[in-house]
Motif scaffolding. Structure first.
Motif, PDB file in Angstrom:
ATOM      1  N   PHE A  74       0.826  -1.206   0.000  1.00 34.01           N
ATOM      2  CA  PHE A  74       0.000   0.000   0.000  1.00 34.01           C
ATOM      3  C   PHE A  74       0.864   1.261   0.000  1.00 34.01           C
ATOM      4  CE2 PHE A  74      -2.436   3.326   2.196  1.00 34.01           C
ATOM      5  CZ  PHE A  74      -3.509   3.423   1.336  1.00 34.01           C
ATOM      6  N   PHE A  75       1.910   1.273   0.817  1.00 28.69           N
ATOM      7  CA  PHE A  75       2.740   2.470   0.904  1.00 28.69           C
ATOM      8  C   PHE A  75       3.704   2.625  -0.269  1.00 28.69           C
ATOM      9  CE2 PHE A  75       1.257   2.387   5.324  1.00 28.69           C
ATOM     10  CZ  PHE A  75       0.781   3.677   5.383  1.00 28.69           C
ATOM     11  N   GLU A  76       3.993   1.557  -0.978  1.00 26.17           N
ATOM     12  CA  GLU A  76       4.853   1.648  -2.157  1.00 26.17           C
ATOM     13  C   GLU A  76       4.055   1.718  -3.459  1.00 26.17           C
ATOM     14  OE1 GLU A  76       8.033  -1.185  -2.189  1.00 26.17           O
ATOM     15  OE2 GLU A  76       8.674  -0.640  -0.175  1.00 26.17           O
ATOM     16  N   PHE A  77       2.747   1.596  -3.346  1.00 29.64           N
ATOM     17  CA  PHE A  77       1.876   1.521  -4.512  1.00 29.64           C
ATOM     18  C   PHE A  77       2.038   2.718  -5.442  1.00 29.64           C
ATOM     19  CE2 PHE A  77      -1.996   1.794  -6.948  1.00 29.64           C
ATOM     20  CZ  PHE A  77      -2.279   0.473  -7.244  1.00 29.64           C
ATOM     21  N   ASP A  78       1.976   3.921  -4.887  1.00 25.98           N
ATOM     22  CA  ASP A  78       2.046   5.124  -5.728  1.00 25.98           C
ATOM     23  C   ASP A  78       3.344   5.190  -6.514  1.00 25.98           C
ATOM     24  OD1 ASP A  78      -0.455   5.790  -4.849  1.00 25.98           O
ATOM     25  OD2 ASP A  78       0.204   7.417  -3.543  1.00 25.98           O
ATOM     26  N   GLU A  79       4.435   4.755  -5.892  1.00 27.31           N
ATOM     27  CA  GLU A  79       5.717   4.757  -6.591  1.00 27.31           C
ATOM     28  C   GLU A  79       5.742   3.683  -7.683  1.00 27.31           C
ATOM     29  OE1 GLU A  79      10.371   3.874  -5.624  1.00 27.31           O
ATOM     30  OE2 GLU A  79       9.183   4.918  -4.104  1.00 27.31           O
ATOM     31  N   MET A  80       5.186   2.514  -7.362  1.00 30.32           N
ATOM     32  CA  MET A  80       5.171   1.414  -8.330  1.00 30.32           C
ATOM     33  C   MET A  80       4.363   1.765  -9.574  1.00 30.32           C
ATOM     34  SD  MET A  80       4.599  -1.779  -5.705  1.00 30.32           S
ATOM     35  CE  MET A  80       4.512  -3.038  -6.961  1.00 30.32           C
ATOM     36  N   SER A  82       3.470   5.022 -10.525  1.00 27.99           N
ATOM     37  CA  SER A  82       3.528   6.479 -10.657  1.00 27.99           C
ATOM     38  C   SER A  82       3.158   6.976 -12.051  1.00 27.99           C
ATOM     39  CB  SER A  82       4.908   6.996 -10.275  1.00 27.99           C
ATOM     40  OG  SER A  82       5.892   6.470 -11.146  1.00 27.99           O
ATOM     41  N   ASN A  83       3.466   6.216 -13.079  1.00 33.11           N
ATOM     42  CA  ASN A  83       3.149   6.662 -14.438  1.00 33.11           C
ATOM     43  C   ASN A  83       1.718   6.298 -14.860  1.00 33.11           C
ATOM     44  OD1 ASN A  83       3.690   3.907 -14.512  1.00 33.11           O
ATOM     45  ND2 ASN A  83       4.533   3.993 -16.582  1.00 33.11           N
ATOM     46  N   VAL A  89      -8.477   2.043 -13.664  1.00 34.68           N
ATOM     47  CA  VAL A  89      -8.213   0.694 -13.177  1.00 34.68           C
ATOM     48  C   VAL A  89      -7.208   0.715 -12.021  1.00 34.68           C
ATOM     49  CG1 VAL A  89      -6.379   0.165 -14.855  1.00 34.68           C
ATOM     50  CG2 VAL A  89      -7.763  -1.678 -13.880  1.00 34.68           C
ATOM     51  N   ILE A  90      -6.244   1.591 -12.071  1.00 32.39           N
ATOM     52  CA  ILE A  90      -5.248   1.703 -10.995  1.00 32.39           C
ATOM     53  C   ILE A  90      -5.899   2.289  -9.750  1.00 32.39           C
ATOM     54  CG2 ILE A  90      -3.066   2.797 -10.311  1.00 32.39           C
ATOM     55  CD1 ILE A  90      -2.825   0.452 -12.345  1.00 32.39           C
TER      56      ILE A  90
END
Length: 111
Positions: A74-80, A82-83, A89-90
């Motif tokens: 959850f905390f790394e999701f935005d970085e994973m 990011s594009n 869907v994201i």
């Protein structure tokens, strides 16, 4: 497809979310030894195309390790992603991960 819990509740997203979740969790936990049982179960779930984890008879420690992995995701999701954060869907996938995180946390609040 999803995760079954002790109280007969579950997390049951669409197959595409389950597929992405298992792929992402495997990436997050990598080869950390404490997650080896989870890695094996996910790999079996993918191999047999069930995309389901059964936590109905698991220990609190095993459930906590799953929660820990979900929190990391959850905390790394935005970085994973990011594009792709503006894609619908994201957004749905991220919300589903957040729901799972909250559901798992509830088990430990009840303890």
């Amino acid at each position: 497809m999803g995760i079954l819990f002790k109280d007969n509740s579950g997390w049951g997203p669409k197959q595409a979310i389950s597929n992405a979740f298992f792929k992402d969790i495997l990436e997050i936990i990598g080869d950390k030894i404490e997650y080896q049982a989870l890695v094996n179960e996910i790999n079996d779930s993918i191999l047999f195309y069930t995309f389901t984890l059964d936590y109905r008879d698991r220990t609190d420690t095993e459930l906590f390790l799953l929660l820990e992995a979900v929190i990391i995701l959850f905390f790394e999701f935005d970085e994973m992603y990011s594009n792709r954060l503006d894609e619908e869907v994201i957004i749905v996938y991220r919300k589903s991960i957040e729901d799972l995180k909250d559901l798992l946390k509830e088990f430990f609040i009840k303890l």
